[in-house]
Each structure stands twice: as C-alpha cells, then as structure tokens.
Design a protein around this motif. Structure first.
Motif, mmCIF file in Angstrom:
data_model
loop_
_atom_site.group_PDB
_atom_site.id
_atom_site.type_symbol
_atom_site.label_atom_id
_atom_site.label_comp_id
_atom_site.label_asym_id
_atom_site.label_seq_id
_atom_site.Cartn_x
_atom_site.Cartn_y
_atom_site.Cartn_z
ATOM 1 N N VAL A 253 0.836 -1.210 0.000
ATOM 2 C CA VAL A 253 0.000 0.000 0.000
ATOM 3 C C VAL A 253 0.867 1.255 0.000
ATOM 4 O O VAL A 253 0.824 2.061 -0.933
ATOM 5 N N TYR A 254 1.678 1.437 1.045
ATOM 6 C CA TYR A 254 2.516 2.634 1.124
ATOM 7 C C TYR A 254 3.766 2.521 0.249
ATOM 8 O O TYR A 254 4.370 3.526 -0.116
ATOM 9 N N ARG A 255 4.182 1.300 -0.025
ATOM 10 C CA ARG A 255 5.331 1.016 -0.893
ATOM 11 C C ARG A 255 6.608 1.703 -0.419
ATOM 12 O O ARG A 255 7.430 2.151 -1.206
ATOM 13 N N ARG A 256 6.757 1.764 0.889
ATOM 14 C CA ARG A 256 7.961 2.348 1.490
ATOM 15 C C ARG A 256 8.922 1.258 1.958
ATOM 16 O O ARG A 256 10.091 1.525 2.214
ATOM 17 N N LEU A 257 8.402 0.049 2.107
ATOM 18 C CA LEU A 257 9.191 -1.034 2.684
ATOM 19 C C LEU A 257 9.779 -1.888 1.562
ATOM 20 O O LEU A 257 9.079 -2.640 0.894
ATOM 21 N N LYS A 258 11.076 -1.738 1.347
ATOM 22 C CA LYS A 258 11.777 -2.485 0.302
ATOM 23 C C LYS A 258 12.537 -3.654 0.927
ATOM 24 O O LYS A 258 12.686 -3.755 2.134
ATOM 25 N N LEU A 259 13.027 -4.528 0.056
ATOM 26 C CA LEU A 259 13.731 -5.718 0.527
ATOM 27 C C LEU A 259 14.930 -5.375 1.415
ATOM 28 O O LEU A 259 15.120 -6.001 2.467
ATOM 29 N N PRO A 260 15.772 -4.398 1.049
ATOM 30 C CA PRO A 260 16.886 -4.034 1.950
ATOM 31 C C PRO A 260 16.396 -3.536 3.307
ATOM 32 O O PRO A 260 17.038 -3.786 4.328
ATOM 33 N N ASP A 261 15.254 -2.814 3.309
ATOM 34 C CA ASP A 261 14.691 -2.330 4.571
ATOM 35 C C ASP A 261 14.257 -3.496 5.454
ATOM 36 O O ASP A 261 14.457 -3.487 6.676
ATOM 37 N N ILE A 262 13.638 -4.494 4.849
ATOM 38 C CA ILE A 262 13.188 -5.668 5.613
ATOM 39 C C ILE A 262 14.384 -6.396 6.207
ATOM 40 O O ILE A 262 14.362 -6.821 7.368
ATOM 41 N N SER A 263 15.441 -6.518 5.416
ATOM 42 C CA SER A 263 16.651 -7.194 5.904
ATOM 43 C C SER A 263 17.245 -6.450 7.099
ATOM 44 O O SER A 263 17.593 -7.064 8.116
ATOM 45 N N LEU A 264 17.342 -5.117 6.990
ATOM 46 C CA LEU A 264 17.892 -4.317 8.087
ATOM 47 C C LEU A 264 16.984 -4.390 9.317
ATOM 48 O O LEU A 264 17.464 -4.496 10.452
ATOM 49 N N THR A 265 15.671 -4.359 9.095
ATOM 50 C CA THR A 265 14.709 -4.433 10.193
ATOM 51 C C THR A 265 14.805 -5.770 10.925
ATOM 52 O O THR A 265 14.764 -5.824 12.157
ATOM 53 N N LEU A 266 14.933 -6.839 10.165
ATOM 54 C CA LEU A 266 15.091 -8.160 10.780
ATOM 55 C C LEU A 266 16.368 -8.220 11.613
ATOM 56 O O LEU A 266 16.381 -8.778 12.718
ATOM 57 N N HIS A 267 17.430 -7.636 11.087
ATOM 58 C CA HIS A 267 18.709 -7.630 11.800
ATOM 59 C C HIS A 267 18.582 -6.896 13.132
ATOM 60 O O HIS A 267 19.009 -7.409 14.186
ATOM 61 N N ARG A 268 17.981 -5.716 13.114
ATOM 62 C CA ARG A 268 17.796 -4.936 14.340
ATOM 63 C C ARG A 268 16.913 -5.674 15.339
ATOM 64 O O ARG A 268 17.187 -5.682 16.553
ATOM 65 N N SER A 269 15.869 -6.315 14.834
ATOM 66 C CA SER A 269 14.923 -7.004 15.707
ATOM 67 C C SER A 269 15.553 -8.230 16.355
ATOM 68 O O SER A 269 15.291 -8.523 17.530
#
Length: 425
Positions: A253-269
C-alpha cells in the motif's frame, strides 16, 4: 548462598558488567557455593525460556521496527497533528498523542522513541521549542510504549508470575491514557506560559485528509487490541498479526518497505530480541536459586514487620522501585523482582494484576531517569544532545508521571475496572 549471590551481582554492576551477564555470573556463583550440579544452570535456562507467551516479544519488536521503516509511524504523526496540532503547543501534544497510538502496536518504548522522535524532535525544534525540552518530552512520552498494551514488560511480568497477559493488557489501557493526558496538559500549559508553539498549526493537514492518508495505519492498533479483547486471538498470536499487517501495508500500500529495509529491520529485531532473551534466561536461573533458598518467604516476613498497612507497603515499594529503576534495566528488574515481591503484595491484599501495573509504570520511569535511562539515550541520539542538557527539562515530566503513579497505586479501580468489565461478559 543467597547473600553471596546478591553481593556478587551488585559488585558486577559496580564494575559496569552488562546486567544480563552480571545476573548470570551471580547465579553461577550461587550454584558453585551451594554445591549444586552445573547441569542446573542449563536446565533452568531452558525452563525460563520454554514459555509460550515469550514468543510475542520478538514479533512485537519486529512489528515496531517495520512500522517505522514502512511509513506507518509517519502517517500516525500526521493524523495526531490534525487532531491536536492546531492549538498553541499542539506540536508537543502531537508528540504525546502519537506515542499513545504507536504504543498500541509496538510494545517497546525504545522503538517508540526512535520512530516518533525522528520525525517530531526536529519538527519541534524548527517551531522554536528548545531542543532539550523536545528530547525530554519525547523520552517521557515514549514510556507509554510499555504502559499502553501491548507491552513487552507486561509480558515479562505475566510470565514471571503466572499472571494472565490479556488481563494485564486490559488493565494498562486506562493508566496509559491517564499519563498521556497528564503529559499533554503539562506541555500545553508550558507552551502557553513560555510563548511557544504559536505556529504549530503550519503544515497541518485537515482532519479528513489526514484520516484518509492514515486510516490503514490507524486500523492496525484496532485490529490488534480488538482481536485480543474480543477473544479472536491471544496476545501472542496478535504479535504475529501485527508483523503480517505491517509488512502488507508497508510493501503493497505505502510502498515504502523495500527488501533491503526488511533485511535491516530483521537484523535490528534479532539483536533486540537476543538481548532480552539472554536476560530472561539468566534471571530465570537467579530467581530459581533465590526461591530455593527461601528468599521470598524471608522477604515477606521482613516486609510484614516493616509495614503494618497496605498504604505504607505500597508507598515503600514505589520508592524502592523508583530507585531500582534508575540503576537496573526495566526487564531485568521485572524478571528478578516480580516473583519475589508479588507474594508479599498479595499478603497485603494487593491484586496481582494491579501490582503488575504498578511495577510496570514505576519501572518505566527508569527508562527516562539517569544514569541508565534507555529512552533518554535514544532521545539524545535523535536530538544529537549530551544527556546532561536534558536533566533539568526532564524533571517536570518525571513529576507528572509520579503523580499519575500515585493515583494508579491507590485507586485500584483505575486499572482493574476495565479488566473486570471485559471479563464480566
């Protein structure tokens, strides 16, 4: 054995050993002195982590990080500003209101500090608010992330004391709203008294337009909390729903979340989750050894002799927890102290859920008080300020929350009224 464990833990703290490692080393000291087999350490680590409600922790952390990366938090800010941003001091009130909305999904005060503070601290500074005030406000309002459900510290309390997570979540709603409203009243009065925020309405979207942009983001806490309270899914299942929803909205929907963002988010989490789980594991061994040594019973007898009424006991516990929260991280304090203090509180007639809210609200203050306030350091990182510049503007916020804490402590119905209403169906 128990005295040596506690003494060694305090020594490790004094040597600046990380909290989780200090607790683990103290537990190993107790096992060694007590002549127990070393296998006990591994067994109790497994027992401490083998609890289904703990599954919610990594998913709520991940959901909060996905909301930040996917633009959900930004739209929440726009909507909150459309509601309260038009009055003098409205931008400061927007900060508090956004933290309340964000808290209804994230469950983490640090995630709330970074997600909301990255947007609103620079905005408040541009509108003339002193940077130390803006950072102090953000750090204080972000503690709502662990008071308004879902809340990771509440999950830890529930697991440590065999209390219902759902009941704790429901009981945290009204206290969280009380603290949020009290903070908004204070910042509104502060802005009017000091002539700040007269241009806060600039760039504010009309309410309907802001709602249209943010309605999917605002639907997220409705789905999560509505699902929990409506009995559709458990708090643990709700954490997974939050992650799935954040991914779908952020990518499709917002199309702000890209594959690199997901990878970085998973790493932080993963890093955040590992820190908490390591702490729970070591604290589980420590608590087992204290219970085996009969510390809870001894503590109960001592406190019963020290206090002769529920009023005095609660006042003493609040004072002790406030000091402890300044030096020991919230999660560590809960998993170590809750199993020890709850039996004593019940002897004084304090309901377990009510005591859990008291502990969480009190220890949440430790997140904004030096020397180890994690929210304080997070807000300083966002505002690029040294901690010492935040101390003076922070004191009134701490005072506001302390007043709310006293109300929550001595008015049990504030926490338990909604819980009783929901469970009376």
């Amino acid at each position: 054995m128990s005295q040596l464990m506690i003494l060694s833990m305090l020594i490790f703290f004094g040597l600046s050993v990380p909290v989780a490692i200090a607790i683990g080393l103290a537990a190993l000291t107790g096992i060694s002195v007590g002549g127990l087999p070393w296998l006990v350490f591994a067994q109790q680590i497994y027992a401490a982590l083998d609890k289904y409600p703990l599954v919610a922790i990594p998913f709520f952390i991940l959901a909060g990080n996905l909301m930040e990366a996917g633009g959900i938090s930004e739209r929440m800010v726009e909507f909150a500003k459309s509601l309260v941003g038009g009055m003098q001091g409205g931008l400061a009130c927007t900060c508090v209101l956004t933290c309340m909305i964000f808290a209804a999904v994230a469950g983490s005060s640090v995630a709330t500090t970074f997600a909301v503070g990255a947007i609103l601290i620079p905005a408040m500074v541009r509108h003339g608010y002193p940077a130390p005030f803006a950072a102090s406000l953000q750090a204080s309002a972000a503690e709502l992330g662990v008071i308004i459900p879902p809340s990771i510290p509440m999950i830890l309390y529930a697991v440590s004391t065999d209390t219902s997570t759902g009941e704790l979540f429901i009981a945290g709603v009204v206290p969280g709203i009380l603290i949020g409203l009290a903070l908004m009243v204070y910042v509104w009065l502060y802005a009017r008294r000091n002539g700040l925020g007269k241009r806060d309405g600039e760039g504010r979207l009309p309410l309907w337009q802001a709602f249209k942009r943010a309605w999917l983001a605002l639907l997220m806490p409705v789905i999560i909390l509505g699902g929990i309270y409506g009995g559709i899914f458990t708090p643990t299942e709700a954490s997974v729903v939050a992650v799935v929803y954040a991914v779908l909205i952020g990518t499709l929907v917002y199309r702000r979340l890209k594959l690199p963002d997901i990878s970085l988010t998973l790493h932080r989490s993963v890093i955040s989750t590992a820190v908490i789980m390591f702490l729970i594991a070591n604290a589980g061994v420590f608590s087992f050894l204290l219970n085996r040594a009969g510390i809870p019973d001894a503590l109960g007898q001592w406190l019963s002799q020290l206090f002769d009424s529920q009023t005095g006991f609660l006042l003493g516990i609040n004072a002790a927890l406030f000091v402890i929260g300044m030096f020991i991280e919230t999660s560590a304090s809960i998993v170590v102290l809750a199993p020890l203090l709850l039996p004593v509180a019940m002897q004084f007639g304090v309901e377990p859920v009510h005591f859990g809210i008291i502990m969480v609200v009190n220890l949440a203050l430790g997140m904004v008080t030096p020397p180890f306030g994690v929210n304080l350091f997070a807000a300083c990182a966002v505002a690029k300020l040294p901690v010492e510049r935040l101390i003076r503007p922070l004191l009134p916020f701490v005072g506001v929350v302390l007043v709310c804490l006293l109300v929550i402590t001595y008015w049990p119905g504030l926490s338990l009224g909604l819980r009783d209403l929901v469970y009376a169906r």
